[in-house]
Design a protein around this motif. Structure first.
Motif, PDB file in Angstrom:
ATOM      1  N   LEU A   1       0.860  -1.176   0.000  1.00  0.00           N
ATOM      2  CA  LEU A   1       0.000   0.000   0.000  1.00  0.00           C
ATOM      3  C   LEU A   1       0.900   1.231   0.000  1.00  0.00           C
ATOM      4  O   LEU A   1       1.719   1.398   0.907  1.00  0.00           O
ATOM      5  CB  LEU A   1      -0.911   0.014   1.224  1.00  0.00           C
TER       6      LEU A   1
ATOM      7  N   ARG B   1       1.299   5.486  -0.336  1.00  0.00           N
ATOM      8  CA  ARG B   1       0.579   6.741  -0.085  1.00  0.00           C
ATOM      9  C   ARG B   1       1.439   7.885  -0.598  1.00  0.00           C
ATOM     10  O   ARG B   1       2.639   7.931  -0.342  1.00  0.00           O
ATOM     11  CB  ARG B   1       0.302   6.895   1.397  1.00  0.00           C
TER      12      ARG B   1
ATOM     13  N   THR C   1      -3.874  14.077  -1.945  1.00  0.00           N
ATOM     14  CA  THR C   1      -3.478  12.795  -1.352  1.00  0.00           C
ATOM     15  C   THR C   1      -3.982  11.647  -2.215  1.00  0.00           C
ATOM     16  O   THR C   1      -5.168  11.573  -2.530  1.00  0.00           O
ATOM     17  CB  THR C   1      -4.045  12.662   0.072  1.00  0.00           C
ATOM     18  N   TYR C   2      -3.063  10.786  -2.586  1.00  0.00           N
ATOM     19  CA  TYR C   2      -3.372   9.640  -3.446  1.00  0.00           C
ATOM     20  C   TYR C   2      -2.784   8.377  -2.837  1.00  0.00           C
ATOM     21  O   TYR C   2      -1.940   8.437  -1.944  1.00  0.00           O
ATOM     22  CB  TYR C   2      -2.747   9.832  -4.834  1.00  0.00           C
ATOM     23  N   GLY C   3      -3.223   7.257  -3.366  1.00  0.00           N
ATOM     24  CA  GLY C   3      -2.672   5.984  -2.936  1.00  0.00           C
ATOM     25  C   GLY C   3      -2.644   5.014  -4.084  1.00  0.00           C
ATOM     26  O   GLY C   3      -3.232   5.245  -5.149  1.00  0.00           O
TER      27      GLY C   3
END
Length: 101
Positions: free
Chosen positions: A8, A10, A50-52
């Motif tokens: 994951l 970020r 903000t992205y992931g």
């Protein structure tokens, strides 16, 4: 299909780089597609800057292969876009259900 591990990521971008952000994820998608073994990859937006991204794999070796070719390397090449350094957290997959056609 067996899925055991994931990563994951970020990303906190500086404002005003929408085109560059889109290009960043397009390049990320191409890197993932070039890997011999991946099960899924998703990029998503959590807020204005903000992205992931999430990817899942059958083995730690497959995950490590992507990390050595993918996100961290690509992120380093565009470090000026980030408000904070990206994070890449390794995870174990507890349950996976592939979608049905």
């Amino acid at each position: 299909m067996t899925v055991n591990v994931g990563v994951l990521a970020r990303f906190e971008f500086k404002p005003g780089y929408d085109q560059e952000i889109a290009q960043f994820f397009a390049e990320g998608r191409a890197i993932v597609a070039s890997q011999p073994r991946q099960t899924c990859w998703y990029a998503f937006r959590l807020g204005a800057t903000t992205y992931g991204a999430f990817a899942a794999f059958a083995s730690e070796a497959d995950r490590d292969a992507l990390l050595s070719a993918g996100g961290p390397k690509l992120s380093a090449s565009v470090a000026h876009l980030f408000a904070a350094p990206p994070t890449f957290d390794k995870h174990d997959i507890v349950e996976f259900r592939p979608s049905q056609p």
